[in-house]
Structures are given as C-alpha cells and as structure tokens.
Design a protein around this motif. Structure first.
Motif, PDB file in Angstrom:
ATOM      1  N   THR A  26      -7.300  -2.682   5.504  1.00 37.35           N
ATOM      2  CA  THR A  26      -6.479  -2.843   6.697  1.00 37.35           C
ATOM      3  C   THR A  26      -6.648  -1.635   7.598  1.00 37.35           C
ATOM      4  O   THR A  26      -6.546  -0.502   7.143  1.00 37.35           O
ATOM      5  CB  THR A  26      -5.009  -3.003   6.265  1.00 37.35           C
ATOM      6  N   ALA A  58      -7.345  -7.356   5.474  1.00 36.59           N
ATOM      7  CA  ALA A  58      -6.436  -8.482   5.264  1.00 36.59           C
ATOM      8  C   ALA A  58      -6.147  -9.171   6.594  1.00 36.59           C
ATOM      9  O   ALA A  58      -5.843  -8.518   7.592  1.00 36.59           O
ATOM     10  CB  ALA A  58      -5.140  -7.991   4.644  1.00 36.59           C
ATOM     11  N   HIS A 157      -6.137 -12.720  -1.222  1.00 33.39           N
ATOM     12  CA  HIS A 157      -5.589 -11.413  -1.628  1.00 33.39           C
ATOM     13  C   HIS A 157      -4.367 -11.650  -2.523  1.00 33.39           C
ATOM     14  O   HIS A 157      -3.294 -11.995  -2.046  1.00 33.39           O
ATOM     15  CB  HIS A 157      -5.209 -10.628  -0.371  1.00 33.39           C
ATOM     16  N   SER A 248      -9.004  -5.256  -8.606  1.00 33.57           N
ATOM     17  CA  SER A 248      -8.620  -4.026  -7.928  1.00 33.57           C
ATOM     18  C   SER A 248      -8.055  -3.016  -8.918  1.00 33.57           C
ATOM     19  O   SER A 248      -7.067  -3.278  -9.592  1.00 33.57           O
ATOM     20  CB  SER A 248      -7.587  -4.363  -6.848  1.00 33.57           C
ATOM     21  N   GLY A 280     -12.860   0.912  -7.049  1.00 34.88           N
ATOM     22  CA  GLY A 280     -11.940   2.006  -7.343  1.00 34.88           C
ATOM     23  C   GLY A 280     -12.626   3.343  -7.419  1.00 34.88           C
ATOM     24  O   GLY A 280     -13.207   3.708  -8.431  1.00 34.88           O
ATOM     25  N   LEU A 292      -4.201   6.968  -3.446  1.00 36.99           N
ATOM     26  CA  LEU A 292      -5.103   6.019  -2.807  1.00 36.99           C
ATOM     27  C   LEU A 292      -5.629   6.517  -1.466  1.00 36.99           C
ATOM     28  O   LEU A 292      -6.806   6.375  -1.161  1.00 36.99           O
ATOM     29  CB  LEU A 292      -4.375   4.680  -2.605  1.00 36.99           C
ATOM     30  N   ILE A 293      -4.775   7.085  -0.662  1.00 38.61           N
ATOM     31  CA  ILE A 293      -5.209   7.467   0.669  1.00 38.61           C
ATOM     32  C   ILE A 293      -5.875   8.842   0.656  1.00 38.61           C
ATOM     33  O   ILE A 293      -6.965   9.031   1.172  1.00 38.61           O
ATOM     34  CB  ILE A 293      -4.009   7.472   1.651  1.00 38.61           C
ATOM     35  N   VAL A 322     -16.900  -1.055  -2.448  1.00 40.91           N
ATOM     36  CA  VAL A 322     -16.713   0.307  -1.960  1.00 40.91           C
ATOM     37  C   VAL A 322     -15.719   0.243  -0.809  1.00 40.91           C
ATOM     38  O   VAL A 322     -15.863  -0.566   0.098  1.00 40.91           O
ATOM     39  CB  VAL A 322     -18.064   0.894  -1.475  1.00 40.91           C
ATOM     40  N   LEU A 352      -9.701   7.585   8.675  1.00 36.87           N
ATOM     41  CA  LEU A 352      -8.640   6.571   8.655  1.00 36.87           C
ATOM     42  C   LEU A 352      -8.091   6.327  10.058  1.00 36.87           C
ATOM     43  O   LEU A 352      -7.637   5.232  10.371  1.00 36.87           O
ATOM     44  CB  LEU A 352      -7.470   7.032   7.773  1.00 36.87           C
TER      45      LEU A 352
HETATM   46  C1  LIG Z   1      -6.904   2.285   4.579  1.00 38.34           C
HETATM   47  C2  LIG Z   1      -6.929   1.299   3.452  1.00 38.34           C
HETATM   48  C3  LIG Z   1      -6.536  -0.009   3.698  1.00 38.34           C
HETATM   49  C4  LIG Z   1      -6.566  -0.960   2.670  1.00 38.34           C
HETATM   50  N1  LIG Z   1      -6.252  -2.273   2.955  1.00 38.34           N
HETATM   51  C5  LIG Z   1      -6.446  -3.229   2.020  1.00 38.34           C
HETATM   52  C6  LIG Z   1      -6.349  -4.611   2.362  1.00 38.34           C
HETATM   53  O1  LIG Z   1      -6.107  -4.994   3.508  1.00 38.34           O
HETATM   54  N2  LIG Z   1      -6.558  -5.512   1.375  1.00 38.34           N
HETATM   55  C7  LIG Z   1      -6.852  -5.137   0.092  1.00 38.34           C
HETATM   56  O2  LIG Z   1      -7.040  -5.997  -0.766  1.00 38.34           O
HETATM   57  N3  LIG Z   1      -6.975  -3.844  -0.247  1.00 38.34           N
HETATM   58  C8  LIG Z   1      -6.803  -2.886   0.685  1.00 38.34           C
HETATM   59  N4  LIG Z   1      -7.022  -1.560   0.364  1.00 38.34           N
HETATM   60  C9  LIG Z   1      -7.545  -1.214  -0.969  1.00 38.34           C
HETATM   61  C10 LIG Z   1      -9.085  -1.171  -0.949  1.00 38.34           C
HETATM   62  O3  LIG Z   1      -9.647  -2.464  -0.776  1.00 38.34           O
HETATM   63  C11 LIG Z   1      -9.668  -0.594  -2.250  1.00 38.34           C
HETATM   64  O4  LIG Z   1      -9.321  -1.410  -3.320  1.00 38.34           O
HETATM   65  C12 LIG Z   1      -9.182   0.817  -2.502  1.00 38.34           C
HETATM   66  O5  LIG Z   1      -9.319   1.619  -1.339  1.00 38.34           O
HETATM   67  C13 LIG Z   1      -9.944   1.457  -3.665  1.00 38.34           C
HETATM   68  O6  LIG Z   1     -11.315   1.519  -3.365  1.00 38.34           O
HETATM   69  P1  LIG Z   1     -11.983   2.938  -2.919  1.00 38.34           P
HETATM   70  O7  LIG Z   1     -11.584   3.920  -3.951  1.00 38.34           O
HETATM   71  O8  LIG Z   1     -13.450   2.664  -2.863  1.00 38.34           O
HETATM   72  O9  LIG Z   1     -11.400   3.282  -1.586  1.00 38.34           O
HETATM   73  C14 LIG Z   1      -6.961  -0.591   1.368  1.00 38.34           C
HETATM   74  C15 LIG Z   1      -7.336   0.738   1.129  1.00 38.34           C
HETATM   75  C16 LIG Z   1      -7.338   1.680   2.145  1.00 38.34           C
HETATM   76  C17 LIG Z   1      -7.793   3.072   1.858  1.00 38.34           C
END
Ligand SMILES: Cc1cc2nc3c(=O)[nH]c(=O)nc-3n(C[C@H](O)[C@H](O)[C@H](O)COP(=O)(O)O)c2cc1C
Length: 366
Positions: A26, A58, A157, A248, A280, A292-293, A322, A352
């Motif tokens: 998102t 999403a 989702h 996830s 992840g 997460l962020i 990713v 971001l």
């Molecule tokens: C800014 C941001 C927005 C996200 N929005 C969604 C989303 O809309 N739908 C979803 O299923 N996961 C969302 N996630 C989770 C990511 O799809 C992903 O599972 C998570 O960032 C872990 O992966 P990474 O470590 O490669 O970032 C979001 C993650 C971040 C960082």
C-alpha cells in the motif's frame, strides 16, 4: 549454470519468466482511489527491473470501510478504470505481468486513520448477514473488473489483520453464528470470498490467496495452532478455487511449527499441494532485523539468496516475494540475475515517502 530464481514457473496457465514476485505494498498515492501516471510509472519500473509477477498494492473492494487509508486505490471510484488501464498497459509494454490484490480492511481501519474523513475510530460493529453477503459479492465484482482490465491474475488478501484474516483468527472472530467457532467455521468467509472471486473470473485465471499467521493487531496471533488446522484452512480454499498461496511472514527463515524447518510457505505447499510463495525480509541489508517498516532486515545479500535458491530447489516453496527492497531498488531482480550484488541498495526509509521510479540512489550520496 542455470539459476532456479530465474527459471520459469506457471500458475494456472500463467507462465512467469522467473520466481520473483513484488509483494503487495500500500502506497497511498492514488488520490480519490485512482492510480495516476506516477503510479503507472512506478509499476512499469518494477516490470523493467525484471520482476516476474507484480502484485499490486491492496485494492479496496466497493464497501463502506473497505479502505483504511486515503489514497488506497479501488476499481469503482470515478476514473479508476482508466487509471488502472494505464497501469496494466505500462506493465505489459515493459514485458511484465501484474496481479491485483483485493482487500477489505475490516477493523484495521479503527485506530490509525483519524485523519481519514470517514474513519471509524470505534471498535467495528459485528457484521450482519447482509453485510457479509454484500461484502462477498463486492469481492466478486472487483475480481470481474480486474479481469476486464487485463490483469494477469488476482491475489485475495487474507493476511496481516485485514477483514478476511479477522474471520480466520479466533482472537478477532468471536462470532457464535455459522461464521465463527472452530477453524472450519472461521474459514467459511474466506471460502465464500474465494468462491465468489473464482465464479467471477472463470476457471482459467490465476487466483493467489495470501495468508499469514500474524495480524498487525497482534504479531503473535495464529490462525492455525497446528499443521492440521492449517490444512483445514488451505484445503477448503483450494476447493473454493485458490491456485496458489502467498504466505506472509516477517522473516522468511523462521520455521512455522515446532519440529520442522519448513516456513509458512513450505507448510502451505506441503499441506495444499499447490504452489507457494514465501516473503519476509528478502534482500534487506544490515544486521538489525527490526519491525516491518523500519527494519533493515537480516539474512539478506548473497547468503539469503543462496538459502532461498536451495529451498526452492528442495521444493519447499516455488517463488519468493520482495517488498521493501523493491520500493528502493526497482532494478533488484536484474541486479540479482546479473550477479551485481554490490549494487543492491537494500531498503531506504525515504522511499516510503515517494514513488521511486528511476534507478538512482533514493538518498543522495554524501
Ligand atoms: C509500505 C508497506 C505497505 C504494505 N502494504 C501491504 C498491502 O497492501 N497488502 C499486503 O498484503 N501486504 C502489505 N505489506 C506487506 C508486504 O507485502 C510484505 O509482506 C512485507 O513488507 C514483508 O516483505 P519485505 O520484508 O520484503 O518488505 C506492506 C508492507 C509495506 C512495507
């Protein structure tokens, strides 16, 4: 030597050139629910960068409260269809493939959105039978719109604390009617949504289902306490029409159940017999696996990638997704394919706040 990460993979007739998906993220840049040219350029850059399957941020279905933040796109806002057509065209012109993620925020909307003009800041009400039926139908309507728009597939989702995940999780689902109770009953809403989506798009269109144990409300939450409970959920979803599972996790290397190294994607594949995508902290740099962020996430770089390759070779899961690394570095897959690992950027928090489109450092070098 051939690289399993860059070997093709097929999900319900859709052949992807490699095993790398862009995870749904998102962004909040779709004012009024409409993705603009900046959003199209952002997705095009990930297609050019070599992503095998882009999963959109999403997309909220057409129900009150389905979106938790301003700037979340829809298919039903005035102008949204034209906006999405431009996104799909841009990705296809760049040789990419794109699936739309369908979403209802449910209770995720309650606290963090006080700036949202019509935010619900109270504990959300228990859904009535009519609400439930209308919400299931809204997923079908959105799925049909996505197919008409030319998307290559869909992701439902059902993870991370949104409405479908809330039905699955006993910590949120305290209903005493047919939609709550044991794991089979808690899965009924997810099943009904999946059936509606499958009915809307027909048999020959890939449907991924995104699951997680955790919720953003409670990172220790579990929708399934045991492999048997997880099997109940997944098999019902397969019967309803799911072609693959996107599992996830915050850190792909964490095992899911005691006594096995399999992660959630590994269990999903084993129990459902369907393809699975893991996610992840792939591709993040640095020693600190944080939240997460902010997390700059561990086990990345060359070591993380060789572990992922080995696990795909072993058949534990089929693809990797990713997230954050692709926010900062649209060329991430091409760099990995060409073994230009020293050029990988990891994740920069600054990305971001904007849509990084060009292949230039997100923050200027000193
Ligand atoms: C800014 C941001 C927005 C996200 N929005 C969604 C989303 O809309 N739908 C979803 O299923 N996961 C969302 N996630 C989770 C990511 O799809 C992903 O599972 C998570 O960032 C872990 O992966 P990474 O470590 O490669 O970032 C979001 C993650 C971040 C960082």
């Amino acid at each position: 030597m051939s690289d399993i990460l860059f070997s093709p993979f097929t999900i319900n007739g859709l052949t992807l050139p490699n095993r790398i998906a862009m995870s749904a993220m998102t962004r909040g840049f779709s004012t009024g629910g409409v993705p603009g040219p900046d959003v199209a350029a952002y997705y095009r850059a990930r297609a050019t960068g070599g992503v095998g399957l882009i999963i959109t941020e999403a997309v909220a279905v057409d129900r009150p409260g389905a979106s938790e933040l301003p700037g979340i796109p829809t298919f039903h806002a005035p102008g949204a269809v034209a906006g999405w057509k431009a996104v799909v065209t841009a990705v296809h012109e760049a040789g990419g493939r794109i699936a739309a993620q369908l979403h209802h925020a449910g209770a995720l909307r309650k606290a963090e959105t006080s700036a949202h003009p019509d935010a619900l800041n109270d504990e959300p009400a228990t859904m009535s039978e009519t609400d439930i039926a209308d919400t299931i139908a809204a997923f079908g309507t959105a799925a049909a719109a996505a197919r008409r728009l030319g998307f290559d597939g869909l992701e439902i989702h059902g993870a991370n604390g949104n409405l479908i995940n809330q039905f699955l999780w006993s910590g949120r689902n305290t209903r005493s009617d047919a939609w709550g109770g044991d794991v089979e009953r808690r899965t009924r809403f997810a099943v009904a949504v999946t059936q509606a989506v499958r009915a809307a798009v027909g048999p020959d269109f890939p449907i991924l289902f995104r699951i997680s144990q955790f919720s953003q409300e409670d990172y220790a939450a579990k929708i399934a306490e045991t492999p048997d409970e997880l099997a109940t959920i997944l098999r019902a979803l397969v019967d309803a029409g799911a072609d693959a599972f996107h599992a996830s996790q915050r850190r792909f290397w964490e095992p899911q159940f005691a006594g096995s190294d399999l992660n959630l994607a590994g269990w999903a594949k084993k129990l459902s017999g369907k393809p699975a995508i893991t996610v992840g902290s792939v591709g993040l740099k640095g020693p600190d696996v944080g939240d997460l962020i902010a997390g700059q996430g561990g086990n990345a770089g060359p070591a993380g990638l060789s572990e992922l390759r080995a696990r795909i070779e072993r058949g534990e899961f089929d693809m990797i997704a990713v997230g954050r690394a692709l926010l900062t570095d649209p060329q991430w897959p091409n760099k990995v394919r060409e073994d230009r690992l020293d050029e990988l950027r990891g994740f920069d928090l600054a990305s971001l706040g904007r849509l990084v489109i060009e292949d230039a450092p997100a923050t200027a070098a000193a």
